[in-house]
Design a protein around this motif. Structure first.
Motif, PDB file in Angstrom:
ATOM      1  N   ALA A   1      24.744   8.164 -12.219  1.00  0.00           N
ATOM      2  CA  ALA A   1      24.023   8.184 -13.488  1.00  0.00           C
ATOM      3  C   ALA A   1      22.729   8.970 -13.332  1.00  0.00           C
ATOM      4  CB  ALA A   1      23.713   6.771 -13.947  1.00  0.00           C
ATOM      5  N   PHE A   2      22.360   9.658 -14.401  1.00  0.00           N
ATOM      6  CA  PHE A   2      21.096  10.379 -14.438  1.00  0.00           C
ATOM      7  C   PHE A   2      20.019   9.508 -15.066  1.00  0.00           C
ATOM      8  CE2 PHE A   2      23.904  14.027 -14.064  1.00  0.00           C
ATOM      9  CZ  PHE A   2      23.186  14.857 -13.220  1.00  0.00           C
ATOM     10  N   SER A   3      18.785   9.718 -14.641  1.00  0.00           N
ATOM     11  CA  SER A   3      17.658   9.054 -15.292  1.00  0.00           C
ATOM     12  C   SER A   3      17.531   9.621 -16.707  1.00  0.00           C
ATOM     13  CB  SER A   3      16.373   9.293 -14.501  1.00  0.00           C
ATOM     14  OG  SER A   3      16.052  10.674 -14.483  1.00  0.00           O
ATOM     15  N   PRO A   4      16.840   8.924 -17.597  1.00  0.00           N
ATOM     16  CA  PRO A   4      16.711   9.420 -18.974  1.00  0.00           C
ATOM     17  C   PRO A   4      16.127  10.832 -19.082  1.00  0.00           C
ATOM     18  CG  PRO A   4      16.014   7.147 -18.865  1.00  0.00           C
ATOM     19  CD  PRO A   4      16.246   7.603 -17.447  1.00  0.00           C
ATOM     20  N   ASP A   5      15.228  11.197 -18.168  1.00  0.00           N
ATOM     21  CA  ASP A   5      14.651  12.538 -18.232  1.00  0.00           C
ATOM     22  C   ASP A   5      15.492  13.584 -17.495  1.00  0.00           C
ATOM     23  OD1 ASP A   5      14.138  12.027 -15.547  1.00  0.00           O
ATOM     24  OD2 ASP A   5      11.961  12.163 -15.739  1.00  0.00           O
ATOM     25  N   GLY A   6      16.600  13.173 -16.851  1.00  0.00           N
ATOM     26  CA  GLY A   6      17.505  14.097 -16.172  1.00  0.00           C
ATOM     27  C   GLY A   6      17.018  14.614 -14.841  1.00  0.00           C
ATOM     28  N   ARG A   7      15.936  14.043 -14.300  1.00  0.00           N
ATOM     29  CA  ARG A   7      15.376  14.555 -13.045  1.00  0.00           C
ATOM     30  C   ARG A   7      15.836  13.802 -11.803  1.00  0.00           C
ATOM     31  NH1 ARG A   7       9.188  16.066 -14.640  1.00  0.00           N
ATOM     32  NH2 ARG A   7       9.763  17.465 -16.333  1.00  0.00           N
ATOM     33  N   ILE A   8      16.409  12.622 -11.973  1.00  0.00           N
ATOM     34  CA  ILE A   8      16.877  11.802 -10.848  1.00  0.00           C
ATOM     35  C   ILE A   8      18.346  11.454 -11.074  1.00  0.00           C
ATOM     36  CG2 ILE A   8      16.579   9.635  -9.570  1.00  0.00           C
ATOM     37  CD1 ILE A   8      14.174  11.420  -9.271  1.00  0.00           C
ATOM     38  N   LEU A   9      19.138  11.588 -10.023  1.00  0.00           N
ATOM     39  CA  LEU A   9      20.547  11.206 -10.061  1.00  0.00           C
ATOM     40  C   LEU A   9      20.725  10.022  -9.126  1.00  0.00           C
ATOM     41  CD1 LEU A   9      23.517  11.776 -10.861  1.00  0.00           C
ATOM     42  CD2 LEU A   9      23.620  13.310  -8.881  1.00  0.00           C
ATOM     43  N   ALA A  10      21.277   8.929  -9.633  1.00  0.00           N
ATOM     44  CA  ALA A  10      21.574   7.746  -8.823  1.00  0.00           C
ATOM     45  C   ALA A  10      23.065   7.749  -8.518  1.00  0.00           C
ATOM     46  CB  ALA A  10      21.199   6.480  -9.578  1.00  0.00           C
ATOM     47  N   ILE A  11      23.391   7.585  -7.237  1.00  0.00           N
ATOM     48  CA  ILE A  11      24.784   7.586  -6.797  1.00  0.00           C
ATOM     49  C   ILE A  11      25.044   6.311  -6.006  1.00  0.00           C
ATOM     50  CG2 ILE A  11      26.524   8.774  -5.419  1.00  0.00           C
ATOM     51  CD1 ILE A  11      24.884  11.338  -5.822  1.00  0.00           C
ATOM     52  N   SER A  12      26.043   5.562  -6.429  1.00  0.00           N
ATOM     53  CA  SER A  12      26.435   4.359  -5.711  1.00  0.00           C
ATOM     54  C   SER A  12      27.447   4.743  -4.644  1.00  0.00           C
ATOM     55  CB  SER A  12      27.054   3.350  -6.680  1.00  0.00           C
ATOM     56  OG  SER A  12      27.589   2.265  -5.957  1.00  0.00           O
ATOM     57  N   THR A  13      27.152   4.332  -3.405  1.00  0.00           N
ATOM     58  CA  THR A  13      28.058   4.611  -2.287  1.00  0.00           C
ATOM     59  C   THR A  13      28.473   3.292  -1.658  1.00  0.00           C
ATOM     60  OG1 THR A  13      26.178   4.886  -0.816  1.00  0.00           O
ATOM     61  CG2 THR A  13      27.068   6.883  -1.798  1.00  0.00           C
ATOM     62  N   GLY A  14      29.316   2.560  -2.350  1.00  0.00           N
ATOM     63  CA  GLY A  14      29.732   1.254  -1.846  1.00  0.00           C
ATOM     64  C   GLY A  14      28.662   0.214  -2.089  1.00  0.00           C
ATOM     65  N   SER A  15      27.986  -0.225  -1.021  1.00  0.00           N
ATOM     66  CA  SER A  15      26.988  -1.288  -1.158  1.00  0.00           C
ATOM     67  C   SER A  15      25.555  -0.753  -1.281  1.00  0.00           C
ATOM     68  CB  SER A  15      27.072  -2.223   0.046  1.00  0.00           C
ATOM     69  OG  SER A  15      26.794  -1.495   1.223  1.00  0.00           O
ATOM     70  N   SER A  16      25.379   0.557  -1.351  1.00  0.00           N
ATOM     71  CA  SER A  16      24.027   1.106  -1.470  1.00  0.00           C
ATOM     72  C   SER A  16      23.951   2.097  -2.629  1.00  0.00           C
ATOM     73  CB  SER A  16      23.617   1.797  -0.164  1.00  0.00           C
ATOM     74  OG  SER A  16      24.413   2.939   0.042  1.00  0.00           O
ATOM     75  N   VAL A  17      22.731   2.414  -2.995  1.00  0.00           N
ATOM     76  CA  VAL A  17      22.489   3.393  -4.049  1.00  0.00           C
ATOM     77  C   VAL A  17      21.571   4.465  -3.488  1.00  0.00           C
ATOM     78  CG1 VAL A  17      21.459   3.783  -6.321  1.00  0.00           C
ATOM     79  CG2 VAL A  17      22.773   1.705  -5.908  1.00  0.00           C
ATOM     80  N   GLU A  18      21.940   5.717  -3.690  1.00  0.00           N
ATOM     81  CA  GLU A  18      21.108   6.843  -3.257  1.00  0.00           C
ATOM     82  C   GLU A  18      20.504   7.490  -4.489  1.00  0.00           C
ATOM     83  OE1 GLU A  18      23.145   9.622  -0.752  1.00  0.00           O
ATOM     84  OE2 GLU A  18      24.133   8.042   0.375  1.00  0.00           O
ATOM     85  N   LEU A  19      19.232   7.882  -4.376  1.00  0.00           N
ATOM     86  CA  LEU A  19      18.555   8.579  -5.456  1.00  0.00           C
ATOM     87  C   LEU A  19      18.309  10.021  -5.030  1.00  0.00           C
ATOM     88  CD1 LEU A  19      15.926   5.891  -6.498  1.00  0.00           C
ATOM     89  CD2 LEU A  19      18.154   6.362  -7.540  1.00  0.00           C
ATOM     90  N   TRP A  20      18.682  10.951  -5.881  1.00  0.00           N
ATOM     91  CA  TRP A  20      18.541  12.376  -5.596  1.00  0.00           C
ATOM     92  C   TRP A  20      17.636  13.007  -6.638  1.00  0.00           C
ATOM     93  CZ3 TRP A  20      21.374  15.076  -1.747  1.00  0.00           C
ATOM     94  CH2 TRP A  20      22.245  14.282  -1.016  1.00  0.00           C
TER      95      TRP A  20
END
Length: 66
Positions: free
Chosen positions: A2-21
């Motif tokens: 999912a993207f943040s509302p402003d489109g600058r951060i992408l959250a990716i779920s990788t099993g039991s963790s979440v990565e922010l890009w």
């Protein structure tokens, strides 16, 4: 994913963790110039127009094999 509302951060779920890009990208001409420098190759005019449709084809990419 999912993207943040402003489109600058992408959250990716990788099993039991979440990565922010951070996906806050520079303007396309600067980004393509940076990529061209990193790979030490120039994009063709067709490639440049594909990614920079409303900009000049001149991006500052180095010449291939420099």
């Amino acid at each position: 994913m999912a993207f943040s509302p402003d489109g600058r951060i992408l959250a990716i779920s990788t099993g039991s963790s979440v990565e922010l890009w951070n996906v806050d990208l520079p303007d396309p001409a600067r980004a393509i110039g940076t990529i061209g420098e990193a790979i030490d190759a120039a994009l063709t005019p067709q490639e440049q127009s594909r990614y920079l449709h409303d900009h000049s084809a001149r991006t500052g990419c180095p010449s291939a094999g420099r």
